[in-house]
Design a protein around this motif. Sequence first.
Motif, mmCIF file in Angstrom:
data_model
loop_
_atom_site.group_PDB
_atom_site.id
_atom_site.type_symbol
_atom_site.label_atom_id
_atom_site.label_comp_id
_atom_site.label_asym_id
_atom_site.label_seq_id
_atom_site.Cartn_x
_atom_site.Cartn_y
_atom_site.Cartn_z
ATOM 1 N N LEU A 190 -103.059 -90.448 56.834
ATOM 2 C CA LEU A 190 -102.380 -89.125 56.640
ATOM 3 C C LEU A 190 -100.926 -89.480 55.852
ATOM 4 C CD1 LEU A 190 -102.503 -86.374 57.917
ATOM 5 C CD2 LEU A 190 -100.657 -87.029 59.480
ATOM 6 N N ALA A 191 -100.517 -90.565 56.223
ATOM 7 C CA ALA A 191 -99.040 -90.899 55.555
ATOM 8 C C ALA A 191 -99.177 -91.258 53.983
ATOM 9 C CB ALA A 191 -98.243 -92.133 56.271
ATOM 10 N N ARG A 192 -100.504 -92.160 53.930
ATOM 11 C CA ARG A 192 -101.164 -92.468 52.456
ATOM 12 C C ARG A 192 -101.272 -91.183 51.621
ATOM 13 N NH1 ARG A 192 -104.783 -97.689 53.089
ATOM 14 N NH2 ARG A 192 -103.238 -99.336 52.877
ATOM 15 N N GLY A 193 -101.925 -90.191 52.148
ATOM 16 C CA GLY A 193 -102.186 -88.868 51.606
ATOM 17 C C GLY A 193 -101.046 -88.278 51.046
ATOM 18 N N LEU A 194 -99.733 -88.430 51.889
ATOM 19 C CA LEU A 194 -98.628 -87.578 51.431
ATOM 20 C C LEU A 194 -97.546 -88.384 50.392
ATOM 21 C CD1 LEU A 194 -97.906 -86.222 54.948
ATOM 22 C CD2 LEU A 194 -98.812 -84.839 53.026
ATOM 23 N N MET A 195 -97.939 -89.852 50.180
ATOM 24 C CA MET A 195 -96.927 -90.652 49.636
ATOM 25 C C MET A 195 -97.215 -90.493 48.313
ATOM 26 S SD MET A 195 -97.371 -94.311 51.466
ATOM 27 C CE MET A 195 -96.884 -94.554 53.248
ATOM 28 N N PRO A 196 -95.786 -90.479 47.403
ATOM 29 C CA PRO A 196 -96.241 -90.562 46.001
ATOM 30 C C PRO A 196 -96.953 -91.866 45.478
ATOM 31 C CG PRO A 196 -93.758 -90.620 46.723
ATOM 32 C CD PRO A 196 -94.713 -90.632 47.864
ATOM 33 N N ALA A 197 -97.649 -92.008 44.485
ATOM 34 C CA ALA A 197 -98.347 -93.052 44.041
ATOM 35 C C ALA A 197 -97.718 -94.420 44.137
ATOM 36 C CB ALA A 197 -98.969 -93.136 42.529
ATOM 37 N N ARG A 198 -96.130 -94.317 43.564
ATOM 38 C CA ARG A 198 -95.529 -95.671 43.784
ATOM 39 C C ARG A 198 -95.407 -96.095 45.138
ATOM 40 N NH1 ARG A 198 -92.559 -97.660 39.976
ATOM 41 N NH2 ARG A 198 -90.533 -99.293 40.842
ATOM 42 N N LEU A 199 -94.946 -95.194 46.233
ATOM 43 C CA LEU A 199 -94.806 -95.749 47.430
ATOM 44 C C LEU A 199 -95.939 -96.188 47.929
ATOM 45 C CD1 LEU A 199 -92.513 -95.788 49.239
ATOM 46 C CD2 LEU A 199 -93.231 -93.669 50.248
ATOM 47 N N ARG A 200 -97.404 -95.642 47.537
ATOM 48 C CA ARG A 200 -98.642 -96.161 48.003
ATOM 49 C C ARG A 200 -98.851 -97.506 47.641
ATOM 50 N NH1 ARG A 200 -100.964 -91.061 47.140
ATOM 51 N NH2 ARG A 200 -101.854 -91.805 45.104
ATOM 52 N N GLU A 201 -98.490 -97.843 46.346
ATOM 53 C CA GLU A 201 -98.638 -98.895 45.806
ATOM 54 C C GLU A 201 -97.837 -99.994 46.829
ATOM 55 O OE1 GLU A 201 -99.554 -100.267 41.588
ATOM 56 O OE2 GLU A 201 -97.704 -99.767 41.487
ATOM 57 N N VAL A 202 -96.399 -99.829 46.971
ATOM 58 C CA VAL A 202 -95.897 -100.742 47.889
ATOM 59 C C VAL A 202 -96.483 -100.747 49.277
ATOM 60 C CG1 VAL A 202 -93.489 -101.043 48.834
ATOM 61 C CG2 VAL A 202 -93.521 -100.133 46.599
ATOM 62 N N GLU A 203 -96.809 -99.677 49.575
ATOM 63 C CA GLU A 203 -97.319 -99.871 51.027
ATOM 64 C C GLU A 203 -98.632 -100.672 51.128
ATOM 65 O OE1 GLU A 203 -99.830 -98.033 54.577
ATOM 66 O OE2 GLU A 203 -100.347 -98.364 52.710
ATOM 67 N N SER A 204 -99.272 -100.737 49.955
ATOM 68 C CA SER A 204 -100.630 -101.333 50.160
ATOM 69 C C SER A 204 -100.229 -102.951 49.990
ATOM 70 C CB SER A 204 -101.421 -101.064 48.863
ATOM 71 O OG SER A 204 -100.864 -101.645 47.702
#
Length: 430
Positions: free
Chosen positions: A144-158
């Motif tokens: 859910l969170a990944r779906g809402l994250m901007p691409a940049r934050l998703r990259e950091v999260e990964s």
Amino acid sequence: MAASEAPAFPEGPLRADLDKCVHCGLCLNACPTYRELHLEMDSPRGRIYQMVQVSNGVPITGAYMAQINLCLACRACETACPSGVPYGRLVESARAEIEQRVRRSFTTRLLRNVVFEHLLPSRANLRIAGAAMKFYQRSRLRKLARGLMPARLREVESLAPEIETPSFYRHMGSVFSAQGERKYRVALLSGCIANLCFARLNEATVRVLQANGCEVTIPRGQSCCGALHVHAGLRDPARRLARRNIDALMDGGFDAIITNAAGCGSTLKEYGELLEHDPEYADRARSFVGLVKDVNEFIASIEMNPRMGEVRATVTYQDSCHLAHGQKVRSAPRKLLAAVPGLKFKEMRMSDLCCGSAGIYNVVHTDMAMALLEKKMESINATGVDRITTANPGCMLQLRAGVKRWGRGQRVSHVVEILDEAYRNANQRV
Ligand code: SF4
Ligand code: SF4
């Protein structure tokens, strides 16, 4: 951020170290940030020039801080430098000076305080954070969170490590007996976050040491080594952790204090420098340093147990900066890999160029870290290997992210995990 007019801080770069630079530029091509940006100010020579300016009284500016922070502290420039400029010490001192002289924003201070003072040094808090992270990673919340994250934050999260269960904390205070005759008594420094995210690697390290005649103790009183603190310019908190580790590990009569994390090993070997002005700990710190060994370095230095089964794979080795440049250990991991039956080794181009991991660098400077990682993956893909080995958990995470994005399905392992596999395969053969 406010600039400061204050005079040079005592923990700032030493004039004698700065003066060693003869501005020859031989370090430039070894520097990952210079290779990416082609700007003198983002090269080792450019950064040293700016440190000299600050030590001459020029105010610390936002631009200066940006250039010092963009440095990966990989120390490749130190290897390349013919004049013996101790660049690692210089950049750490420059960051310590910034830390003392510049007041950061409230949010940054709060975040740094939570991470460096309350999270990394505290086993209890790390366990709580680990449990929360595990819940996040295993629940639908992540998707859910990944779906809402901007691409940049998703990259950091990964790039965030996965929490492994059970954690390595359950082994605190344990003593693992040597396989066969006991030849050495060693202590394992199990790290801070690694207890949660690299528990299986720590267990593999224990097994490989046991297979090589070591009785392995996991001292209960050990703590985070302080590497991330030193890299962030937080020398006093790092000193507190160094004293704690010296007290926990020094008096056990061990033949060696072992780490499987190149970044930690490099800092552990600098405790002598960190505590050189501490009347109570200076001598103990020097003796401590004499005992610290990276696990590759230690196993390559003893008579290695040759009873290994085959590991059928083609591997390459990524030099961890803090092992190759920080500790000058390059041949040991290659020697260990060469000893594994069935393993084929292929050297990659520029194996000692930083992969972009560098502690928390990939989270703070994601664009630069990803640009470096993409080039690293090109070098790895060109070898055609199916496995990538390295000697630092941070590099393993970065390389795994690289494989996901640009790789060809290669498996990423620590060198000791390959050895562990080889010893287990020998046992299965019987
Ligand atoms: S430590 Fe690495 S990134 Fe920093 S100046 Fe030296 S080579 Fe460049
Ligand atoms: S750091 Fe060393 S290699 Fe780089 S310019 Fe100075 S003297 Fe030359």
